[in-house]
Scaffold this motif. Structure first.
Motif, PDB file in Angstrom:
ATOM      1  N   ILE A   1       1.971 -77.853 -26.465  1.00 45.41           N
ATOM      2  CA  ILE A   1       3.044 -78.840 -26.486  1.00 45.41           C
ATOM      3  C   ILE A   1       4.355 -78.066 -26.459  1.00 45.41           C
ATOM      4  O   ILE A   1       4.608 -77.235 -27.332  1.00 45.41           O
ATOM      5  CB  ILE A   1       2.956 -79.742 -27.725  1.00 45.41           C
ATOM      6  CG1 ILE A   1       1.651 -80.521 -27.702  1.00 45.41           C
ATOM      7  CG2 ILE A   1       4.152 -80.688 -27.783  1.00 45.41           C
ATOM      8  CD1 ILE A   1       1.382 -81.325 -28.972  1.00 45.41           C
ATOM      9  N   LEU A   2       5.164 -78.325 -25.424  1.00 47.50           N
ATOM     10  CA  LEU A   2       6.418 -77.600 -25.246  1.00 47.50           C
ATOM     11  C   LEU A   2       7.602 -78.514 -25.542  1.00 47.50           C
ATOM     12  O   LEU A   2       7.649 -79.650 -25.054  1.00 47.50           O
ATOM     13  CB  LEU A   2       6.532 -77.093 -23.810  1.00 47.50           C
ATOM     14  CG  LEU A   2       5.367 -76.248 -23.293  1.00 47.50           C
ATOM     15  CD1 LEU A   2       5.562 -75.952 -21.816  1.00 47.50           C
ATOM     16  CD2 LEU A   2       5.261 -74.963 -24.087  1.00 47.50           C
ATOM     17  N   PRO A   3       8.570 -78.035 -26.325  1.00 40.24           N
ATOM     18  CA  PRO A   3       9.771 -78.838 -26.570  1.00 40.24           C
ATOM     19  C   PRO A   3      10.706 -78.771 -25.362  1.00 40.24           C
ATOM     20  O   PRO A   3      10.776 -77.747 -24.683  1.00 40.24           O
ATOM     21  CB  PRO A   3      10.401 -78.171 -27.794  1.00 40.24           C
ATOM     22  CG  PRO A   3       9.966 -76.746 -27.694  1.00 40.24           C
ATOM     23  CD  PRO A   3       8.593 -76.771 -27.059  1.00 40.24           C
ATOM     24  N   ILE A   4      11.403 -79.847 -25.093  1.00 37.65           N
ATOM     25  CA  ILE A   4      12.383 -79.875 -24.007  1.00 37.65           C
ATOM     26  C   ILE A   4      13.665 -80.530 -24.503  1.00 37.65           C
ATOM     27  O   ILE A   4      13.657 -81.290 -25.466  1.00 37.65           O
ATOM     28  CB  ILE A   4      11.870 -80.611 -22.760  1.00 37.65           C
ATOM     29  CG1 ILE A   4      11.537 -82.064 -23.092  1.00 37.65           C
ATOM     30  CG2 ILE A   4      10.673 -79.920 -22.152  1.00 37.65           C
ATOM     31  CD1 ILE A   4      11.284 -82.938 -21.889  1.00 37.65           C
ATOM     32  N   LYS A   5      14.756 -80.221 -23.855  1.00 36.09           N
ATOM     33  CA  LYS A   5      16.045 -80.864 -24.110  1.00 36.09           C
ATOM     34  C   LYS A   5      16.423 -81.641 -22.863  1.00 36.09           C
ATOM     35  O   LYS A   5      16.361 -81.109 -21.754  1.00 36.09           O
ATOM     36  CB  LYS A   5      17.137 -79.836 -24.408  1.00 36.09           C
ATOM     37  CG  LYS A   5      16.928 -79.069 -25.678  1.00 36.09           C
ATOM     38  CD  LYS A   5      17.519 -79.814 -26.817  1.00 36.09           C
ATOM     39  CE  LYS A   5      17.426 -78.927 -28.060  1.00 36.09           C
ATOM     40  NZ  LYS A   5      17.734 -79.656 -29.239  1.00 36.09           N
ATOM     41  N   VAL A   6      16.814 -82.894 -23.043  1.00 39.75           N
ATOM     42  CA  VAL A   6      17.215 -83.743 -21.927  1.00 39.75           C
ATOM     43  C   VAL A   6      18.691 -84.068 -22.104  1.00 39.75           C
ATOM     44  O   VAL A   6      19.099 -84.586 -23.152  1.00 39.75           O
ATOM     45  CB  VAL A   6      16.376 -85.037 -21.881  1.00 39.75           C
ATOM     46  CG1 VAL A   6      16.811 -85.919 -20.732  1.00 39.75           C
ATOM     47  CG2 VAL A   6      14.893 -84.703 -21.773  1.00 39.75           C
ATOM     48  N   ALA A   7      19.485 -83.764 -21.094  1.00 37.63           N
ATOM     49  CA  ALA A   7      20.925 -84.017 -21.171  1.00 37.63           C
ATOM     50  C   ALA A   7      21.205 -85.514 -21.096  1.00 37.63           C
ATOM     51  O   ALA A   7      20.485 -86.269 -20.445  1.00 37.63           O
ATOM     52  CB  ALA A   7      21.638 -83.297 -20.036  1.00 37.63           C
ATOM     53  N   ASP A   8      22.261 -85.941 -21.769  1.00 39.83           N
ATOM     54  CA  ASP A   8      22.663 -87.345 -21.736  1.00 39.83           C
ATOM     55  C   ASP A   8      23.409 -87.693 -20.452  1.00 39.83           C
ATOM     56  O   ASP A   8      23.499 -88.867 -20.084  1.00 39.83           O
ATOM     57  CB  ASP A   8      23.552 -87.674 -22.934  1.00 39.83           C
ATOM     58  CG  ASP A   8      22.788 -87.609 -24.248  1.00 39.83           C
ATOM     59  OD1 ASP A   8      21.573 -87.881 -24.241  1.00 39.83           O
ATOM     60  OD2 ASP A   8      23.415 -87.293 -25.280  1.00 39.83           O
ATOM     61  N   ASP A   9      23.955 -86.689 -19.783  1.00 39.69           N
ATOM     62  CA  ASP A   9      24.707 -86.918 -18.555  1.00 39.69           C
ATOM     63  C   ASP A   9      23.764 -86.919 -17.357  1.00 39.69           C
ATOM     64  O   ASP A   9      23.025 -85.949 -17.149  1.00 39.69           O
ATOM     65  CB  ASP A   9      25.757 -85.822 -18.365  1.00 39.69           C
ATOM     66  CG  ASP A   9      26.751 -85.786 -19.516  1.00 39.69           C
ATOM     67  OD1 ASP A   9      27.087 -86.866 -20.026  1.00 39.69           O
ATOM     68  OD2 ASP A   9      27.163 -84.679 -19.894  1.00 39.69           O
ATOM     69  N   PRO A  10      23.795 -87.969 -16.541  1.00 34.17           N
ATOM     70  CA  PRO A  10      22.899 -88.007 -15.379  1.00 34.17           C
ATOM     71  C   PRO A  10      23.351 -87.033 -14.289  1.00 34.17           C
ATOM     72  O   PRO A  10      24.542 -86.770 -14.132  1.00 34.17           O
ATOM     73  CB  PRO A  10      23.004 -89.454 -14.892  1.00 34.17           C
ATOM     74  CG  PRO A  10      24.331 -89.925 -15.376  1.00 34.17           C
ATOM     75  CD  PRO A  10      24.589 -89.195 -16.663  1.00 34.17           C
ATOM     76  N   VAL A  11      22.398 -86.522 -13.567  1.00 29.48           N
ATOM     77  CA  VAL A  11      22.692 -85.694 -12.404  1.00 29.48           C
ATOM     78  C   VAL A  11      23.053 -86.603 -11.240  1.00 29.48           C
ATOM     79  O   VAL A  11      23.889 -86.278 -10.415  1.00 29.48           O
ATOM     80  CB  VAL A  11      21.465 -84.831 -12.044  1.00 29.48           C
ATOM     81  CG1 VAL A  11      21.691 -84.067 -10.759  1.00 29.48           C
ATOM     82  CG2 VAL A  11      21.137 -83.893 -13.178  1.00 29.48           C
ATOM     83  N   PHE A  12      22.444 -87.763 -11.200  1.00 23.74           N
ATOM     84  CA  PHE A  12      22.680 -88.725 -10.140  1.00 23.74           C
ATOM     85  C   PHE A  12      22.491 -90.126 -10.703  1.00 23.74           C
ATOM     86  O   PHE A  12      21.627 -90.347 -11.545  1.00 23.74           O
ATOM     87  CB  PHE A  12      21.694 -88.491  -8.986  1.00 23.74           C
ATOM     88  CG  PHE A  12      21.888 -89.416  -7.823  1.00 23.74           C
ATOM     89  CD1 PHE A  12      22.906 -89.205  -6.918  1.00 23.74           C
ATOM     90  CD2 PHE A  12      21.064 -90.502  -7.638  1.00 23.74           C
ATOM     91  CE1 PHE A  12      23.091 -90.049  -5.839  1.00 23.74           C
ATOM     92  CE2 PHE A  12      21.235 -91.359  -6.573  1.00 23.74           C
ATOM     93  CZ  PHE A  12      22.259 -91.130  -5.665  1.00 23.74           C
TER      94      PHE A  12
END
Length: 65
Positions: free
Chosen positions: A45-56
């Motif tokens: 199980i790998l942790p990830i960070k998801v940005a709040d700003d959309p790329v598109f």
């Protein structure tokens, strides 16, 4: 935001899944399911960070009647 992805070990090597689990307990449950159904030899199980700003961002245009 933080989330988790599952990486599974198969005969050909490690393969990362595309599903994002927002809760750790959901990722653990899925990892246990994969191991119990003999779908993979090992899981991580790998942790990830998801940005709040959309790329598109794409919005539906309103059609005038």
């Amino acid at each position: 935001m933080s989330g988790f992805v599952i990486e599974s070990l198969y005969l050909t090597g490690w393969r990362r899944g595309s599903q994002v689990y927002w809760r750790y307990v959901d990722a653990v449950r899925e990892a246990q399911t994969q191991l119990s159904e003999d779908e993979s030899r090992a899981v991580r199980i790998l942790p990830i960070k998801v940005a709040d700003d959309p790329v598109f961002e794409w919005e539906k245009l309103e059609v005038a009647s």
